[in-house]
Design a protein around this motif. Structure first.
Motif, PDB file in Angstrom:
ATOM      1  N   ASN A 378       0.851  -1.186   0.000  1.00  0.00           N
ATOM      2  CA  ASN A 378       0.000   0.000   0.000  1.00  0.00           C
ATOM      3  C   ASN A 378       0.885   1.234   0.000  1.00  0.00           C
ATOM      4  N   GLY A 379       0.371   2.315  -0.574  1.00  0.00           N
ATOM      5  CA  GLY A 379       1.128   3.552  -0.673  1.00  0.00           C
ATOM      6  C   GLY A 379       1.713   3.690  -2.057  1.00  0.00           C
ATOM      7  N   SER A 380       1.260   4.704  -2.808  1.00  0.00           N
ATOM      8  CA  SER A 380       1.637   4.845  -4.203  1.00  0.00           C
ATOM      9  C   SER A 380       2.128   6.253  -4.500  1.00  0.00           C
ATOM     10  N   LEU A 381       2.710   6.434  -5.683  1.00  0.00           N
ATOM     11  CA  LEU A 381       3.298   7.707  -6.076  1.00  0.00           C
ATOM     12  C   LEU A 381       2.971   7.986  -7.530  1.00  0.00           C
ATOM     13  N   ALA A 382       2.372   9.142  -7.796  1.00  0.00           N
ATOM     14  CA  ALA A 382       2.095   9.572  -9.169  1.00  0.00           C
ATOM     15  C   ALA A 382       3.092  10.654  -9.549  1.00  0.00           C
ATOM     16  N   ILE A 383       3.688  10.513 -10.707  1.00  0.00           N
ATOM     17  CA  ILE A 383       4.633  11.505 -11.216  1.00  0.00           C
ATOM     18  C   ILE A 383       4.010  12.165 -12.439  1.00  0.00           C
ATOM     19  N   ASN A 446      13.625  26.373 -18.951  1.00  0.00           N
ATOM     20  CA  ASN A 446      12.772  27.307 -19.714  1.00  0.00           C
ATOM     21  C   ASN A 446      11.496  27.680 -18.963  1.00  0.00           C
ATOM     22  N   ASN A 447      11.335  27.140 -17.758  1.00  0.00           N
ATOM     23  CA  ASN A 447      10.200  27.465 -16.863  1.00  0.00           C
ATOM     24  C   ASN A 447       8.838  27.055 -17.417  1.00  0.00           C
ATOM     25  N   LYS A 448       8.818  26.159 -18.399  1.00  0.00           N
ATOM     26  CA  LYS A 448       7.541  25.737 -18.986  1.00  0.00           C
ATOM     27  C   LYS A 448       7.228  24.263 -18.718  1.00  0.00           C
ATOM     28  N   ASN A 449       8.208  23.522 -18.235  1.00  0.00           N
ATOM     29  CA  ASN A 449       8.010  22.092 -17.962  1.00  0.00           C
ATOM     30  C   ASN A 449       8.135  21.843 -16.462  1.00  0.00           C
ATOM     31  N   ALA A 450       7.092  21.255 -15.874  1.00  0.00           N
ATOM     32  CA  ALA A 450       7.088  20.986 -14.435  1.00  0.00           C
ATOM     33  C   ALA A 450       6.901  19.491 -14.186  1.00  0.00           C
ATOM     34  N   ILE A 451       7.681  18.956 -13.259  1.00  0.00           N
ATOM     35  CA  ILE A 451       7.556  17.555 -12.851  1.00  0.00           C
ATOM     36  C   ILE A 451       7.150  17.549 -11.388  1.00  0.00           C
ATOM     37  N   LEU A 452       5.972  16.990 -11.121  1.00  0.00           N
ATOM     38  CA  LEU A 452       5.371  17.029  -9.791  1.00  0.00           C
ATOM     39  C   LEU A 452       5.208  15.613  -9.249  1.00  0.00           C
ATOM     40  N   TYR A 453       5.464  15.463  -7.960  1.00  0.00           N
ATOM     41  CA  TYR A 453       5.381  14.158  -7.303  1.00  0.00           C
ATOM     42  C   TYR A 453       4.226  14.179  -6.303  1.00  0.00           C
ATOM     43  N   ILE A 454       3.278  13.256  -6.490  1.00  0.00           N
ATOM     44  CA  ILE A 454       2.081  13.204  -5.656  1.00  0.00           C
ATOM     45  C   ILE A 454       1.970  11.812  -5.046  1.00  0.00           C
ATOM     46  N   TRP A 455       2.111  11.735  -3.738  1.00  0.00           N
ATOM     47  CA  TRP A 455       1.922  10.475  -3.028  1.00  0.00           C
ATOM     48  C   TRP A 455       0.438  10.257  -2.744  1.00  0.00           C
ATOM     49  N   TYR A 456       0.054   9.008  -2.565  1.00  0.00           N
ATOM     50  CA  TYR A 456      -1.319   8.732  -2.146  1.00  0.00           C
ATOM     51  C   TYR A 456      -1.443   7.343  -1.534  1.00  0.00           C
ATOM     52  N   ASP A 457      -2.203   7.288  -0.455  1.00  0.00           N
ATOM     53  CA  ASP A 457      -2.588   5.998   0.101  1.00  0.00           C
ATOM     54  C   ASP A 457      -3.736   5.501  -0.766  1.00  0.00           C
ATOM     55  N   ASN A 458      -3.425   4.558  -1.631  1.00  0.00           N
ATOM     56  CA  ASN A 458      -4.393   4.119  -2.639  1.00  0.00           C
ATOM     57  C   ASN A 458      -5.583   3.373  -2.041  1.00  0.00           C
ATOM     58  N   GLU A 459      -5.538   3.081  -0.763  1.00  0.00           N
ATOM     59  CA  GLU A 459      -6.674   2.460  -0.078  1.00  0.00           C
ATOM     60  C   GLU A 459      -7.371   3.450   0.853  1.00  0.00           C
ATOM     61  N   TYR A 460      -6.633   3.970   1.811  1.00  0.00           N
ATOM     62  CA  TYR A 460      -7.234   4.810   2.856  1.00  0.00           C
ATOM     63  C   TYR A 460      -7.651   6.182   2.321  1.00  0.00           C
TER      64      TYR A 460
END
Length: 482
Positions: A378-383, A446-460
């Motif tokens: 459990n526990g996931s990460l979206a990039i 170039n300030n136009k491309n962003a990489i974001l990391y989002i965690w999530y408890d895929n159950e709770y």
């Protein structure tokens, strides 16, 4: 002052803090059970928390707003809330305490401040409790059951009345169902009591009877025999995914609303906080809560799309393994998912990239997506790798997410994480579906491309989104102050 004197002073202060926390816990409980008023601290739950957990949440709150949030201040605000005649409500005491510190000179005392801030609460109409039936009792079903029973309070909102399973019901089956609810290898023990009532085919959860019904077909069940009327069925079986199949629930006696805990076809796919207000529960009878990954990325994408506009992007989700995969290598209908889940990283597909457009139509055709299942339970990460329409920076993106987590329509959905040391096990048990990792944000030169990391408890985290949507469908949402 000597070292020993300093140490004794520190001990005395910690004792005072802990005594104040015990007092705070009692006020939180009294408000919840006596008045159906739930206090949270920057959306973090306070009910059933111990002293150390409450103090740790105050430390997080202080970091979050960059101003100390003292337990003594929280006690003062909580006592003020207790003196007021308020309807059932959900109040963020962290936000109230922070605001009181900023403007306290304008009010005679905390009670006057709180009365002014919450004066619109009395305009809220009355709430009629809604019966709930869980159709299926797997991972999500059991977590939803835990949440519903833990938050029952005076029973003014959602009332879990029945759970539907397949197969025979006997002593062994009921005791196993009770054990699975009581114990969880990932989320720990249930903070309540669960007893199997063999004679009546029921589970007694926190002293309240929840009927266990065995059925193969939704339309075969007469819920009114159990005193259940106008119920909301939360279907978490995964067996019924489209409008026609889900409509079978509405043929049951005693049911008038259906909520699917998976992406649905031909029904509104809802990410609560983003697009739930677009569908009127007086008109729509069947809803989908979409997927855990869709609920994780859509709130973040909503904030980014509104602020900068998204040209296109790619989602890669690093996802915990699920029951759909094999424990050891064996045949599977999908490529690669047949390989041992706890031993391999497994590339597979996710529909979350395209599913986002159901909640955010402006992103139609702009996102590609893929998934990697990894050996954690459990526990996931979206990039999210996003090409933006206007320029930004790491500081600007982080400021946007922090603001979204502090105020506005996405405060329940986005948690702003400050830790440099965050790993997947740390986010297990988070009620927010999107945990934004502020330390991992990347923006191109170039300030136009962003990489974001989002965690999530895929159950709770997802289960909490299901409950939030259920409250909206059932029209039992209380007055809230976030």
């Amino acid at each position: 002052m000597s070292f020993n004197e300093t140490y004794e002073k520190e001990l005395a202060f910690q004792a005072d803090r802990r005594r104040a926390t015990v007092k705070f816990i009692k006020i939180v409980s009294d408000l919840w059970y006596d008045k159906a008023i739930e206090l949270v601290l920057f959306r973090n739950q306070l009910i059933d928390r111990n002293v150390s957990q409450i103090l740790n949440l105050h430390e997080y709150a202080g970091e979050f707003v960059q101003k100390p949030i003292s337990i003594f201040d929280s006690v003062e605000i909580a006592q003020a809330i207790r003196t007021l005649d308020l309807p059932p409500a959900k109040l963020d005491i962290g936000k109230l305490t922070y605001e009181f510190q900023l403007v306290d000179q304008k009010h005679a005392n905390a009670t006057a401040f709180v009365a002014e801030k919450l004066k619109s609460a009395k305009k809220n109409g009355s709430i009629k409790p809604k019966d709930v039936v869980l159709y299926g009792f797997g991972r999500i079903g059991r977590l939803v059951a835990r949440e519903l029973m833990t938050r029952t309070g005076a029973g003014n909102q959602l009332r879990l009345r029945a759970i539907v399973t397949r197969g025979k019901l006997d002593q062994t089956v009921l005791e196993k169902r009770a054990s699975l609810l009581r114990n969880d290898s990932v989320h720990g023990d249930f903070s309540g009591t669960v007893v199997a009532d063999i004679k009546n085919n029921a589970l007694i959860i926190n002293g309240t009877t929840v009927n266990i019904i065995s059925a193969n077909n939704p339309e075969d069940i007469d819920y009114t025999q159990y005193g259940i009327n106008h119920a909301l069925v939360i279907d978490n079986t995964g067996a019924f995914r489209d409008q026609e199949a889900l409509s079978r629930h509405l043929l049951s006696k005693g049911v008038d609303k259906v909520l699917l805990t998976a992406p649905g076809k031909g029904v509104p796919n809802i990410v609560h906080g983003v697009n739930h207000l677009e569908y009127n529960p007086d008109v729509v009878d069947i809803f989908s809560a979409a997927s855990c990954t869709t609920n994780a990325i859509t709130p973040i994408l909503k904030a980014v799309e509104d602020a900068y506009g998204v040209e296109h992007g790619h989602l890669e989700t690093i996802h915990a393994y699920t029951n759909d995969q094999n424990l050891v290598d064996n045949y599977h209908s999908k490529y690669r998912r047949g390989r041992a889940a706890a031993l391999n990283m497994v590339i597979t597909e996710t529909g979350a990239g395209s599913a986002v457009a159901k909640a955010l139509p402006s992103l139609e055709g702009k996102l590609t997506s893929n998934a990697i299942r990894v050996p954690v339970p459990n526990g996931s990460l979206a990039i999210l790798n996003l090409e933006l329409q206007s320029e930004t920076s790491v500081e600007a993106i982080n400021a946007l997410m922090k603001k979204s987590a502090l105020e506005g329509p996405l405060v329940e959905q986005i948690k702003y994480e400050l830790s440099d040391e965050l790993v997947s096990s740390d986010i297990v048990g988070s009620s927010a579906p999107s945990i934004f990792d502020s330390k991992a944000t990347i923006v191109s030169p170039n300030n136009k491309n962003a990489i974001l990391y989002i965690w999530y408890d895929n159950e709770y985290g997802y289960s909490h989104q299901v409950v939030r949507l259920a409250k909206y469908i059932a029209k039992v949402r209380r007055y809230t102050y976030y």
